[in-house]
Design a protein around this motif. Structure first.
Motif, PDB file in Angstrom:
ATOM      1  N   LEU A   1       6.406  -8.983  13.571  1.00 49.90           N
ATOM      2  CA  LEU A   1       7.224  -7.897  13.034  1.00 49.90           C
ATOM      3  C   LEU A   1       7.972  -7.128  14.114  1.00 49.90           C
ATOM      4  CD1 LEU A   1       5.012  -6.338  10.200  1.00 49.90           C
ATOM      5  CD2 LEU A   1       7.249  -7.369   9.958  1.00 49.90           C
ATOM      6  N   ASP A   2       7.705  -7.431  15.387  1.00 53.37           N
ATOM      7  CA  ASP A   2       8.373  -6.674  16.448  1.00 53.37           C
ATOM      8  C   ASP A   2       9.872  -6.985  16.540  1.00 53.37           C
ATOM      9  OD1 ASP A   2       8.003  -9.217  17.462  1.00 53.37           O
ATOM     10  OD2 ASP A   2       7.213  -8.556  19.387  1.00 53.37           O
ATOM     11  N   ALA A   3      10.344  -8.028  15.856  1.00 52.03           N
ATOM     12  CA  ALA A   3      11.774  -8.350  15.835  1.00 52.03           C
ATOM     13  C   ALA A   3      12.486  -7.674  14.665  1.00 52.03           C
ATOM     14  CB  ALA A   3      11.975  -9.864  15.768  1.00 52.03           C
ATOM     15  N   TRP A   4      11.753  -6.852  13.894  1.00 53.05           N
ATOM     16  CA  TRP A   4      12.274  -6.214  12.695  1.00 53.05           C
ATOM     17  C   TRP A   4      12.094  -4.704  12.779  1.00 53.05           C
ATOM     18  CZ3 TRP A   4      14.081  -9.516   8.766  1.00 53.05           C
ATOM     19  CH2 TRP A   4      13.809 -10.879   8.955  1.00 53.05           C
ATOM     20  N   ASP A   5      12.934  -3.968  12.016  1.00 54.24           N
ATOM     21  CA  ASP A   5      12.726  -2.533  11.869  1.00 54.24           C
ATOM     22  C   ASP A   5      13.087  -2.122  10.442  1.00 54.24           C
ATOM     23  OD1 ASP A   5      15.533  -1.863  11.677  1.00 54.24           O
ATOM     24  OD2 ASP A   5      15.672  -1.711  13.846  1.00 54.24           O
ATOM     25  N   ASP A   6      12.992  -0.831  10.165  1.00 56.87           N
ATOM     26  CA  ASP A   6      13.235  -0.331   8.813  1.00 56.87           C
ATOM     27  C   ASP A   6      14.697   0.021   8.540  1.00 56.87           C
ATOM     28  OD1 ASP A   6      13.596   1.996  10.267  1.00 56.87           O
ATOM     29  OD2 ASP A   6      12.156   3.178   9.109  1.00 56.87           O
ATOM     30  N   GLY A   7      15.580  -0.340   9.451  1.00 57.52           N
ATOM     31  CA  GLY A   7      16.991  -0.016   9.301  1.00 57.52           C
ATOM     32  C   GLY A   7      17.369   1.295   9.953  1.00 57.52           C
ATOM     33  N   LYS A   8      16.351   2.026  10.429  1.00 61.20           N
ATOM     34  CA  LYS A   8      16.582   3.298  11.112  1.00 61.20           C
ATOM     35  C   LYS A   8      15.966   3.271  12.506  1.00 61.20           C
ATOM     36  CE  LYS A   8      16.437   5.656   6.716  1.00 61.20           C
ATOM     37  NZ  LYS A   8      15.568   6.333   5.788  1.00 61.20           N
ATOM     38  N   GLY A   9      15.577   2.067  12.959  1.00 64.44           N
ATOM     39  CA  GLY A   9      14.986   1.929  14.283  1.00 64.44           C
ATOM     40  C   GLY A   9      13.481   2.127  14.328  1.00 64.44           C
ATOM     41  N   ASN A  10      12.859   2.392  13.177  1.00 63.83           N
ATOM     42  CA  ASN A  10      11.409   2.583  13.114  1.00 63.83           C
ATOM     43  C   ASN A  10      10.696   1.266  12.821  1.00 63.83           C
ATOM     44  OD1 ASN A  10      11.664   5.486  13.297  1.00 63.83           O
ATOM     45  ND2 ASN A  10      12.386   5.415  11.178  1.00 63.83           N
ATOM     46  N   PRO A  11       9.440   1.134  13.236  1.00 61.96           N
ATOM     47  CA  PRO A  11       8.689  -0.081  12.906  1.00 61.96           C
ATOM     48  C   PRO A  11       8.579  -0.248  11.387  1.00 61.96           C
ATOM     49  CG  PRO A  11       7.507   1.233  14.532  1.00 61.96           C
ATOM     50  CD  PRO A  11       8.651   2.067  14.043  1.00 61.96           C
ATOM     51  N   PRO A  12       8.569  -1.493  10.911  1.00 62.34           N
ATOM     52  CA  PRO A  12       8.432  -1.739   9.474  1.00 62.34           C
ATOM     53  C   PRO A  12       7.083  -1.255   8.943  1.00 62.34           C
ATOM     54  CG  PRO A  12       9.037  -3.757  10.638  1.00 62.34           C
ATOM     55  CD  PRO A  12       8.720  -2.731  11.670  1.00 62.34           C
ATOM     56  N   LYS A  13       7.065  -0.891   7.669  1.00 55.64           N
ATOM     57  CA  LYS A  13       5.825  -0.490   7.012  1.00 55.64           C
ATOM     58  C   LYS A  13       5.171  -1.671   6.293  1.00 55.64           C
ATOM     59  CE  LYS A  13       7.380   4.238   6.323  1.00 55.64           C
ATOM     60  NZ  LYS A  13       7.848   5.217   5.347  1.00 55.64           N
ATOM     61  N   TRP A  14       5.695  -2.871   6.525  1.00 55.12           N
ATOM     62  CA  TRP A  14       5.123  -4.048   5.899  1.00 55.12           C
ATOM     63  C   TRP A  14       3.782  -4.361   6.554  1.00 55.12           C
ATOM     64  CZ3 TRP A  14       8.775  -8.272   3.785  1.00 55.12           C
ATOM     65  CH2 TRP A  14       9.854  -7.684   3.114  1.00 55.12           C
ATOM     66  N   THR A  15       2.918  -5.069   5.829  1.00 54.99           N
ATOM     67  CA  THR A  15       1.578  -5.389   6.321  1.00 54.99           C
ATOM     68  C   THR A  15       1.569  -6.747   7.006  1.00 54.99           C
ATOM     69  OG1 THR A  15       0.653  -4.142   4.473  1.00 54.99           O
ATOM     70  CG2 THR A  15      -0.827  -5.653   5.632  1.00 54.99           C
ATOM     71  N   LEU A  16       1.048  -6.775   8.217  1.00 53.94           N
ATOM     72  CA  LEU A  16       0.884  -8.026   8.960  1.00 53.94           C
ATOM     73  C   LEU A  16      -0.498  -8.566   8.668  1.00 53.94           C
ATOM     74  CD1 LEU A  16       2.129  -9.946  11.040  1.00 53.94           C
ATOM     75  CD2 LEU A  16       1.166  -8.494  12.830  1.00 53.94           C
ATOM     76  N   ARG A  17      -0.556  -9.821   8.241  1.00 53.76           N
ATOM     77  CA  ARG A  17      -1.835 -10.465   7.906  1.00 53.76           C
ATOM     78  C   ARG A  17      -1.967 -11.736   8.732  1.00 53.76           C
ATOM     79  NH1 ARG A  17      -3.844  -7.406   3.741  1.00 53.76           N
ATOM     80  NH2 ARG A  17      -2.338  -6.620   2.240  1.00 53.76           N
ATOM     81  N   ASP A  18      -2.831 -12.616   8.327  1.00 54.48           N
ATOM     82  CA  ASP A  18      -3.104 -13.844   9.056  1.00 54.48           C
ATOM     83  C   ASP A  18      -1.938 -14.838   8.938  1.00 54.48           C
ATOM     84  OD1 ASP A  18      -4.454 -15.758  10.551  1.00 54.48           O
ATOM     85  OD2 ASP A  18      -5.521 -16.543   8.812  1.00 54.48           O
TER      86      ASP A  18
END
Length: 188
Positions: free
Chosen positions: A1-18
């Motif tokens: 997820l480090d290649a993604w953001d929320d469109g405002k430069g913040n880390p995504p709130k999506w859940t990282l799983r296996d």
């Protein structure tokens, strides 16, 4: 997820799983930090195993190219919805040639070849083109996109350059994995 953001430069709130990440309730649409123009994109996705809802309320998400052109992600296994809203449709514009959706919870793959529109003096000289393979089957082939895709209405083109690849939060827990992007540069 480090290649993604929320469109405002913040880390995504999506859940990282296996080995995958998942959209949760009100986690928001995410986008690549990098902008892309013409690309070859491979992306795998899965709708929830437990079926809840129907039509557009079931396993709904979307993959946006250059931030403007949506390929619909949707659980369409034994789930009817309007034609240009089903899996691998060009949302609001063109249904897929065939429905090759797998059962809910099974991983599915899109292989997308997208060519940016070209502009000269503020006018479109070449429209965007797209080919989509859904689970290895051609569902869109060399389709000329007439403008910016939207809900039941295609907007006129506007001059733009490369944009973010976005994954839509539509309130359903859709999972994504094995995403790779290859930029397609013009042949010299």
């Amino acid at each position: 997820l480090d290649a993604w953001d929320d469109g405002k430069g913040n880390p995504p709130k999506w859940t990282l799983r296996d080995g995958f990440f998942e959209c949760g309730k009100k986690s928001g649409t995410i986008q690549t930090r990098q902008k892309f123009g013409s690309v070859q994109l491979h992306i795998e996705w899965a709708s929830p195993s437990e079926v809840k809802g129907s039509s557009q309320g079931r396993g709904n998400s979307g993959v946006y190219l250059a931030g403007l052109y949506e390929v619909q992600v949707q659980d369409n296994y034994d789930n009817l919805t309007y034609p240009d809203g089903q899996a691998s449709s060009l949302y609001g514009f063109r249904p897929p040639r065939v429905n090759v959706s797998r059962r809910p919870g099974e991983w599915q793959a899109y292989d997308i070849i997208f060519e940016m529109p070209e502009f000269s003096d503020g006018k479109v000289v070449k429209k965007a083109l797209i080919t989509v393979l859904h689970n290895g089957v051609v569902t869109q082939h060399g389709v000329e996109i007439p403008g910016i895709l939207g809900h039941k209405k295609t907007q006129p083109y506007r001059v733009h350059g490369p944009g973010h690849i976005k994954l839509q939060d539509h309130g359903n827990p859709v999972r994504y994995r094995n995403i790779w992007i290859r930029e397609l540069k013009p042949i010299q």
